[in-house]
Write an enzyme that holds these catalytic residues in place. Structure first.
Site, short mmCIF file in Angstrom:
data_model
loop_
_atom_site.label_atom_id
_atom_site.label_comp_id
_atom_site.label_asym_id
_atom_site.label_seq_id
_atom_site.Cartn_x
_atom_site.Cartn_y
_atom_site.Cartn_z
N ILE A 14 0.82 -1.22 0.00
CA ILE A 14 0.00 0.00 0.00
C ILE A 14 0.86 1.28 0.00
O ILE A 14 0.41 2.32 -0.48
CB ILE A 14 -0.99 -0.02 1.19
CG1 ILE A 14 -2.19 0.89 0.91
CG2 ILE A 14 -0.30 0.32 2.50
CD1 ILE A 14 -3.37 0.67 1.84
N ASN A 27 -2.70 1.81 15.77
CA ASN A 27 -3.09 1.50 17.16
C ASN A 27 -3.59 2.78 17.82
O ASN A 27 -3.41 3.87 17.27
CB ASN A 27 -1.92 0.88 17.94
CG ASN A 27 -0.69 1.76 17.91
OD1 ASN A 27 -0.73 2.90 18.38
ND2 ASN A 27 0.40 1.27 17.33
N ASP A 37 1.25 -0.68 9.45
CA ASP A 37 1.55 0.57 10.18
C ASP A 37 3.06 0.84 10.14
O ASP A 37 3.51 1.96 9.82
CB ASP A 37 1.05 0.40 11.62
CG ASP A 37 0.99 1.69 12.41
OD1 ASP A 37 1.14 2.76 11.80
OD2 ASP A 37 0.79 1.62 13.65
N SER A 120 -7.34 -4.79 10.83
CA SER A 120 -7.50 -5.77 11.93
C SER A 120 -7.20 -7.23 11.57
O SER A 120 -7.27 -8.10 12.44
CB SER A 120 -8.93 -5.72 12.54
OG SER A 120 -9.06 -4.69 13.46
#
Ligand code: AR6
Length: 178
Positions: A14, A27, A37, A120
């Site tokens: 991505i 988070n 992340d 998730s």
């Protein structure tokens, strides 16, 4: 543009995508971490951590926007997915809220193209089939009643997620982008 042509499925990293916004699986401290992340923070550079540290965190099911810094994408929308705790802790509603609040922010910022990671479904352990149904269902409902974003990309990193989305979206092999 009809709904089908506004949703695309890709298997890619991505951080490489040239879209208006990419969606980070963050988070609640917006402190950076592993998975997508970590990849986004590494690629966007240290300015992203500085910007995130000023946002006062983000609650589960909510989303916040920053600039994309060194990324090709202009913006990053950080959304905090639920940790899977067996299914009786509001996980489905919270995941739906991640997609919905992200799209609301995209609309407010006049974002035309947006790429979602599979929120998730990595470290947070949400079952991939249910997560994919929620992602496609929430995005489809939103696009039906809003003109923006014009284009939504579901970005799958792993083969299992890619295959699940392919089935839910009813995409044939020849429609694959890569
Ligand atoms: N591009 C696209 N998708 C990716 C990439 C990438 N470069 N890398 C991984 N994925 P995860 P979560 C996919 O674990 O479950 C972090 O530490 C991966 O295959 O990144 O929401 C945060 O700081 C998976 O399907 O996010 C939080 O603490 C999907 O991204 C926690 O992990 C999401 O997996 C969030 O966990």
């Amino acid at each position: 543009m009809n709904l089908k042509s506004r949703i695309k499925l890709i298997q890619d990293d991505i951080t490489k995508l040239n879209v208006d916004a990419i969606v980070n699986a963050a988070n609640s401290r917006l402190a950076g971490g592993g998975g997508v992340d970590g990849a986004i923070h590494r690629a966007a550079g240290v300015e992203l951590s500085e910007a995130c540290s000023k946002l006062n965190g983000c609650s589960t099911g909510s989303s916040k926007i920053t600039s994309g810094y060194k990324l090709p994408a202009r913006y990053i929308i950080h959304t905090v997915g639920p940790v899977w705790r067996g299914g009786n802790s509001n996980e489905k509603q919270l995941l739906e809220s991640c997609y919905y609040t992200t799209l609301e922010i995209a609309l407010q910022n006049k974002i035309k193209s947006i790429a979602f990671s599979n929120i998730s479904t990595g470290i947070y352990g949400f079952p991939k089939p249910e997560a994919a149904e929620i992602a496609v269902g929430t995005v489809s409902s939103f696009l039906k009643i809003n003109l923006l974003p014009e284009q939504v990309f579901f970005v799958c990193f792993d083969e299992q997620n890619y295959n699940l989305y392919e089935e839910i979206l009813g995409i044939k092999n020849d429609d694959r982008l890569i």
